[in-house]
Design a protein around this motif. Structure first.
Motif, PDB file in Angstrom:
ATOM      1  N   GLY A  36     -20.556 -56.655  26.262  1.00 43.01           N
ATOM      2  CA  GLY A  36     -19.127 -56.951  26.400  1.00 43.01           C
ATOM      3  C   GLY A  36     -18.213 -55.843  25.906  1.00 43.01           C
ATOM      4  O   GLY A  36     -17.288 -55.427  26.609  1.00 43.01           O
ATOM      5  N   GLN A  56     -15.984 -57.914  36.872  1.00 45.04           N
ATOM      6  CA  GLN A  56     -16.622 -59.036  37.565  1.00 45.04           C
ATOM      7  C   GLN A  56     -17.435 -59.819  36.541  1.00 45.04           C
ATOM      8  O   GLN A  56     -18.435 -59.315  36.024  1.00 45.04           O
ATOM      9  CB  GLN A  56     -17.543 -58.503  38.681  1.00 45.04           C
ATOM     10  CG  GLN A  56     -18.283 -59.601  39.419  1.00 45.04           C
ATOM     11  CD  GLN A  56     -19.386 -59.055  40.339  1.00 45.04           C
ATOM     12  OE1 GLN A  56     -19.878 -57.950  40.157  1.00 45.04           O
ATOM     13  NE2 GLN A  56     -19.764 -59.862  41.332  1.00 45.04           N
ATOM     14  N   GLU A  57     -17.005 -61.040  36.247  1.00 42.14           N
ATOM     15  CA  GLU A  57     -17.734 -61.820  35.240  1.00 42.14           C
ATOM     16  C   GLU A  57     -19.108 -62.192  35.775  1.00 42.14           C
ATOM     17  O   GLU A  57     -19.252 -62.690  36.891  1.00 42.14           O
ATOM     18  CB  GLU A  57     -16.957 -63.072  34.849  1.00 42.14           C
ATOM     19  CG  GLU A  57     -17.689 -63.859  33.770  1.00 42.14           C
ATOM     20  CD  GLU A  57     -16.798 -64.791  32.987  1.00 42.14           C
ATOM     21  OE1 GLU A  57     -16.450 -65.844  33.532  1.00 42.14           O
ATOM     22  OE2 GLU A  57     -16.454 -64.463  31.817  1.00 42.14           O
ATOM     23  N   THR A  59     -21.902 -63.431  33.301  1.00 39.67           N
ATOM     24  CA  THR A  59     -22.054 -64.645  32.495  1.00 39.67           C
ATOM     25  C   THR A  59     -20.931 -64.567  31.465  1.00 39.67           C
ATOM     26  O   THR A  59     -20.264 -63.535  31.356  1.00 39.67           O
ATOM     27  CB  THR A  59     -23.425 -64.718  31.776  1.00 39.67           C
ATOM     28  OG1 THR A  59     -23.495 -63.671  30.808  1.00 39.67           O
ATOM     29  CG2 THR A  59     -24.585 -64.571  32.744  1.00 39.67           C
ATOM     30  N   THR A  60     -20.730 -65.631  30.696  1.00 43.88           N
ATOM     31  CA  THR A  60     -19.585 -65.677  29.784  1.00 43.88           C
ATOM     32  C   THR A  60     -19.556 -64.447  28.874  1.00 43.88           C
ATOM     33  O   THR A  60     -20.534 -64.159  28.183  1.00 43.88           O
ATOM     34  CB  THR A  60     -19.661 -66.952  28.918  1.00 43.88           C
ATOM     35  OG1 THR A  60     -19.862 -68.044  29.811  1.00 43.88           O
ATOM     36  CG2 THR A  60     -18.377 -67.158  28.130  1.00 43.88           C
ATOM     37  N   ARG A  62     -19.703 -61.395  29.649  1.00 41.49           N
ATOM     38  CA  ARG A  62     -20.432 -60.214  30.157  1.00 41.49           C
ATOM     39  C   ARG A  62     -19.935 -59.907  31.566  1.00 41.49           C
ATOM     40  O   ARG A  62     -20.025 -60.752  32.461  1.00 41.49           O
ATOM     41  CB  ARG A  62     -21.936 -60.467  30.186  1.00 41.49           C
ATOM     42  CG  ARG A  62     -22.503 -60.796  28.829  1.00 41.49           C
ATOM     43  CD  ARG A  62     -23.913 -61.313  28.974  1.00 41.49           C
ATOM     44  NE  ARG A  62     -24.859 -60.264  29.338  1.00 41.49           N
ATOM     45  CZ  ARG A  62     -26.067 -60.499  29.840  1.00 41.49           C
ATOM     46  NH1 ARG A  62     -26.458 -61.728  30.085  1.00 41.49           N
ATOM     47  NH2 ARG A  62     -26.879 -59.486  30.119  1.00 41.49           N
ATOM     48  N   HIS A  63     -19.447 -58.686  31.729  1.00 44.51           N
ATOM     49  CA  HIS A  63     -18.827 -58.307  32.997  1.00 44.51           C
ATOM     50  C   HIS A  63     -19.466 -57.045  33.568  1.00 44.51           C
ATOM     51  O   HIS A  63     -19.772 -56.108  32.829  1.00 44.51           O
ATOM     52  CB  HIS A  63     -17.342 -58.005  32.784  1.00 44.51           C
ATOM     53  CG  HIS A  63     -16.548 -59.176  32.312  1.00 44.51           C
ATOM     54  ND1 HIS A  63     -16.536 -59.585  31.000  1.00 44.51           N
ATOM     55  CD2 HIS A  63     -15.749 -60.027  32.990  1.00 44.51           C
ATOM     56  CE1 HIS A  63     -15.756 -60.649  30.885  1.00 44.51           C
ATOM     57  NE2 HIS A  63     -15.265 -60.937  32.069  1.00 44.51           N
TER      58      HIS A  63
END
Ligand SMILES: [Zn+2]
Length: 400
Positions: A36, A56-57, A59-60, A62-63
């Motif tokens: 992150g 671009q997400e 998972t919560t 983490r992009h």
């Protein structure tokens, strides 16, 4: 042939800036799952360099970081791909120091693959700064989770990312990598029947049964594939872990074998699994005693069903992809020696770009891949700079 860089004398890379940027991102920990902070930093940095950035997400928290240097045509004529995550520090001393010693930057992720990432970012930054007018756009996809479940690149696929061609910036020692093997991790659980060790004839020894499975799999011939412009490559099998048995005087009723099957182009996960299952079926029928076993796609760090279903496929750059010649030409111009064409026994995410997105892709990046994941991980500074120079030329040749 005119040298693309001479046509744009204003595109200059500043070696200190490139090295400093690589050090800065090595300082920031980004072990898989914790990308992150690095992702946000890179997003801001790329915006500062004049690129259009989108997070671009995946998972919560983490992009993926998707960046575009816009040209007249919004279509991407070249995409650079890099992963932001690293493996854990393990026993590496000062894994975030990014100290320079003997022309190398030391640190976890320096080779795998913050060097290639930094080179791609710095190449695009130099082009942006020059103000050169681009006929088409240039793209950069920085992804999460490459070292685990490949959720970042799977998200690129989900999105249907498009580009005319792509460079995976994983370390290749500046060789031109035109394909990679796939990997199929699988587990075979063999069942037996418990008994006291003094009366083994009353039980079925699961470890003995597992040895028969091993033997049968060892006898398989693995297929060969001829890579255009490289030569023959062959699939392989490694038995990495055996688990089984409780005590010397108990007949074990359970034994697990963990395998890593490497596949070559032309082999599909489903077919390979069917082949293994056929061997297990044979042992179940004509065995004495019959072997009772269960096959599954499994890796200790894979909990996410989509990656178990899809697997990691082999990939090969199309023989007629202009990118092969383009990299060869600009490598020669920068390094002064012809590029070595290579096919890697390892796996990399060119798989998703080539097989799912249909983007002709090569791997070309700085760093000695044998140092990946080791406690001696360190990146050659000259290779980092040369990669940046080659990336600038590739980008200009594609877009300017
Ligand atoms: Zn990597």
């Amino acid at each position: 042939m005119a040298d693309a860089l001479n046509a744009f004398p204003d595109v200059n890379i500043v070696p200190d800036e490139v090295v400093g940027f690589a050090q800065t991102i090595i300082h920031k920990p980004s072990v898989t799952g914790g990308e992150g902070i690095l992702g946000r930093f890179l997003g801001h940095a790329l915006e500062g360099f004049g690129l259009r950035v989108e997070l671009q997400e995946v998972t919560t928290g983490r992009h993926n970081v998707l960046a575009v240097l816009p040209g007249d045509d919004p279509a991407l004529s070249l995409l650079f791909h890099a992963h932001m995550d690293t493996v854990p520090f393990v026993a590496m001393v000062n894994p975030l120091s990014a100290r320079i010693q003997d022309d190398h930057i030391w640190g976890r992720g320096s080779v795998d693959q913050k060097g290639g990432l930094a080179a791609a970012v710095m190449a695009l930054a130099a082009i942006a700064r020059s103000g050169v007018r681009l006929r088409s756009s240039l793209g950069l996809a920085l992804v999460v989770d490459e070292e685990a479940e490949h959720r970042g690149s799977m998200a690129l696929v989900e999105r249907g990312l498009q580009a005319r061609q792509a460079v995976v910036t994983e370390p290749s020692g500046l060789r031109l990598v035109v394909g990679c093997k796939g990997t199929l991790p699988f587990q075979i659980r063999v069942r037996g029947k418990k008994a006291h060790g003094c009366r083994p004839w009353l039980g079925v020894n699961a470890i003995h049964q597992a040895l028969r499975v091993m033997q049968a799999l060892e006898d398989v011939e693995y297929p060969e594939y001829v890579v255009p412009g490289y030569g023959k490559v062959r699939g392989s099998l490694n038995l990495g872990v055996i688990e089984g048995g409780l005590a010397y005087n108990i007949v074990p009723d359970e034994c697990s074998l963990w395998f890593d099957r490497r596949t070559v182009p032309g082999e599909a996960q489903e077919t390979v699994l069917e082949g293994i299952q056929a061997i297990l079926d044979r042992l179940a029928e004509d065995g004495n005693p019959p072997v009772e076993s269960f096959l599954s796609v499994a890796r200790p760090d894979w909990n996410w069903a989509p990656i178990r279903r899809r697997g990691l496929w082999p990939a090969v750059t199309p023989a007629d992809a202009p990118l092969r010649e383009l990299v060869a030409r600009h490598h020669l111009a920068v390094i002064g020696q012809p590029v070595e064409t290579y096919f890697t026994d390892g796996y990399n995410e060119m798989d998703f770009l080539i097989n799912d997105l249909g983007i002709p892709t090569v791997q070309y990046g700085p760093g000695d891949s044998r140092l990946c994941h080791t406690d001696e991980e360190r990146l050659s500074v000259p290779q980092l700079l040369d990669a940046t120079r080659v990336y600038v030329r590739l980008a200009l040749a594609a877009a300017a």
